[in-house]
Design a protein around this motif. Structure first.
Motif, mmCIF file in Angstrom:
data_model
loop_
_atom_site.group_PDB
_atom_site.id
_atom_site.type_symbol
_atom_site.label_atom_id
_atom_site.label_comp_id
_atom_site.label_asym_id
_atom_site.label_seq_id
_atom_site.Cartn_x
_atom_site.Cartn_y
_atom_site.Cartn_z
ATOM 1 N N VAL A 248 -4.806 4.502 15.199
ATOM 2 C CA VAL A 248 -3.422 4.898 15.466
ATOM 3 C C VAL A 248 -2.551 4.597 14.247
ATOM 4 N N LEU A 249 -2.751 3.463 13.630
ATOM 5 C CA LEU A 249 -1.981 3.123 12.430
ATOM 6 C C LEU A 249 -2.292 4.096 11.293
ATOM 7 N N ARG A 250 -3.550 4.465 11.164
ATOM 8 C CA ARG A 250 -3.945 5.410 10.118
ATOM 9 C C ARG A 250 -3.248 6.757 10.339
ATOM 10 N N ARG A 251 -3.178 7.179 11.588
ATOM 11 C CA ARG A 251 -2.594 8.479 11.920
ATOM 12 C C ARG A 251 -1.076 8.486 11.855
ATOM 13 N N HIS A 252 -0.445 7.447 12.405
ATOM 14 C CA HIS A 252 1.010 7.461 12.572
ATOM 15 C C HIS A 252 1.770 6.561 11.594
ATOM 16 N N ALA B 140 3.708 3.951 14.966
ATOM 17 C CA ALA B 140 2.628 3.577 15.893
ATOM 18 C C ALA B 140 3.163 2.637 16.971
ATOM 19 N N THR B 141 2.820 2.944 18.206
ATOM 20 C CA THR B 141 3.272 2.116 19.327
ATOM 21 C C THR B 141 2.087 1.650 20.150
ATOM 22 N N VAL B 142 2.323 0.672 20.998
ATOM 23 C CA VAL B 142 1.296 0.199 21.925
ATOM 24 C C VAL B 142 0.926 1.322 22.888
ATOM 25 N N ALA C 158 -4.843 6.386 23.205
ATOM 26 C CA ALA C 158 -6.094 6.614 22.475
ATOM 27 C C ALA C 158 -7.295 6.019 23.217
ATOM 28 N N LEU C 159 -7.058 4.958 23.964
ATOM 29 C CA LEU C 159 -8.127 4.298 24.717
ATOM 30 C C LEU C 159 -8.271 4.846 26.138
ATOM 31 N N GLY C 160 -7.300 5.635 26.585
ATOM 32 C CA GLY C 160 -7.337 6.157 27.944
ATOM 33 C C GLY C 160 -7.012 5.115 28.996
ATOM 34 N N GLY D 78 -8.599 2.333 -2.489
ATOM 35 C CA GLY D 78 -8.988 3.660 -2.937
ATOM 36 C C GLY D 78 -9.592 4.551 -1.878
ATOM 37 N N ASP D 79 -10.362 3.964 -0.958
ATOM 38 C CA ASP D 79 -11.091 4.776 0.017
ATOM 39 C C ASP D 79 -10.263 5.172 1.226
ATOM 40 N N ASP D 80 -9.267 4.401 1.539
ATOM 41 C CA ASP D 80 -8.453 4.698 2.716
ATOM 42 C C ASP D 80 -6.996 4.373 2.399
ATOM 43 N N PRO D 81 -6.379 5.146 1.500
ATOM 44 C CA PRO D 81 -5.035 4.801 1.030
ATOM 45 C C PRO D 81 -3.977 4.751 2.135
ATOM 46 N N GLU D 82 -4.137 5.588 3.168
ATOM 47 C CA GLU D 82 -3.160 5.568 4.265
ATOM 48 C C GLU D 82 -3.205 4.231 5.000
ATOM 49 N N LEU D 83 -4.426 3.803 5.323
ATOM 50 C CA LEU D 83 -4.554 2.534 6.035
ATOM 51 C C LEU D 83 -4.177 1.358 5.130
ATOM 52 N N PHE D 84 -4.499 1.446 3.845
ATOM 53 C CA PHE D 84 -4.125 0.392 2.909
ATOM 54 C C PHE D 84 -2.602 0.260 2.850
ATOM 55 N N ALA D 85 -1.903 1.381 2.762
ATOM 56 C CA ALA D 85 -0.441 1.351 2.739
ATOM 57 C C ALA D 85 0.109 0.759 4.030
ATOM 58 N N THR D 86 -0.523 1.099 5.138
ATOM 59 C CA THR D 86 -0.110 0.537 6.429
ATOM 60 C C THR D 86 -0.305 -0.968 6.441
ATOM 61 N N TYR D 87 -1.450 -1.417 5.950
ATOM 62 C CA TYR D 87 -1.698 -2.854 5.934
ATOM 63 C C TYR D 87 -0.745 -3.591 5.009
ATOM 64 N N MET D 88 -0.313 -2.942 3.948
ATOM 65 C CA MET D 88 0.661 -3.587 3.067
ATOM 66 C C MET D 88 1.941 -3.890 3.838
#
Length: 195
Positions: A20-24, A29-31, A37-39, A101-111
């Motif tokens: 969800v973080l990678r996508r939004h 991203a919300t709970v 996503a988990l149903g 480098g491999d997942d820049p969207e998620l890396f930016a989110t984690y920052m």
């Protein structure tokens, strides 16, 4: 829905949260997105993580722990401390570069998450420093290194190599010559630790 709730684990929630973080991104991203996503209902997620902040902290910790666990294997090896220290620092550099480098969207989110994170980042740094101290302590014991206080030496090594693992330097990690610069810094540190 009851069967899904029964099998819902913290690990599944964290995996879904990463997606969800990678996508939004962290701002959107919300709970509820994670629950969708988990149903499951968002209440099911809150049974595992009491707040959105707790969930984000857990995701950050999980991300940082992946690096710590890989490095712990190198730190615990029974071989030359100098080679182990070099390999540990190289593995840390490579792990951080890989994440950026491999997942820049998620890396930016984690920052963003790291900036708002509670104790996870400090605990991560303490863990990495303790691993370095263990390697230096082993080197002192076998005569490879000289360091009156291995923990202080470990902190110095960690800070001296910050350009190669601190995410604020991520843009530099693909620069031409960065490998040579890394090698020069590590060579200098190893010379400084040797008797």
């Amino acid at each position: 829905m009851a069967a899904t709730t029964e099998t819902l684990t913290a690990e599944r929630i964290l995996e879904a949260t990463e997606e969800v973080l990678r996508r939004h991104g962290p701002a959107k991203a919300t709970v509820v997105d994670v629950a969708r996503a988990l149903g499951v209902s968002h209440g099911s997620v809150y049974r595992h993580f009491r707040t959105k902040a707790a969930l984000r902290e857990a995701v950050t910790k999980r991300w940082l722990d992946r690096t710590s666990e890989r490095l712990a294997v190198i730190a615990a090896e029974d071989r030359d401390a100098g080679a182990r220290l070099r390999d540990w620092l190289a593995a840390l550099f490579e792990a951080k570069r890989h994440k950026a480098g491999d997942d820049p969207e998620l890396f930016a989110t984690y920052m963003v998450l790291v900036e708002e994170s509670g104790p996870a980042v400090g605990e991560h740094i303490e863990d990495l420093t303790a691993q370095l101290a263990a390697v230096i302590r082993a080197g002192v014991a076998d005569g490879t290194f000289t360091a009156p206080d291995p923990l202080t030496a470990a902190r110095a090594v960690f800070h001296a190599t910050g350009r190669f693992h601190d995410p604020c330097h991520a843009r530099e990690w693909t620069s031409p010559g960065i490998e040579d610069e890394f090698t020069a810094v590590v060579d200098l540190l190893l010379r400084g630790l040797r008797p």
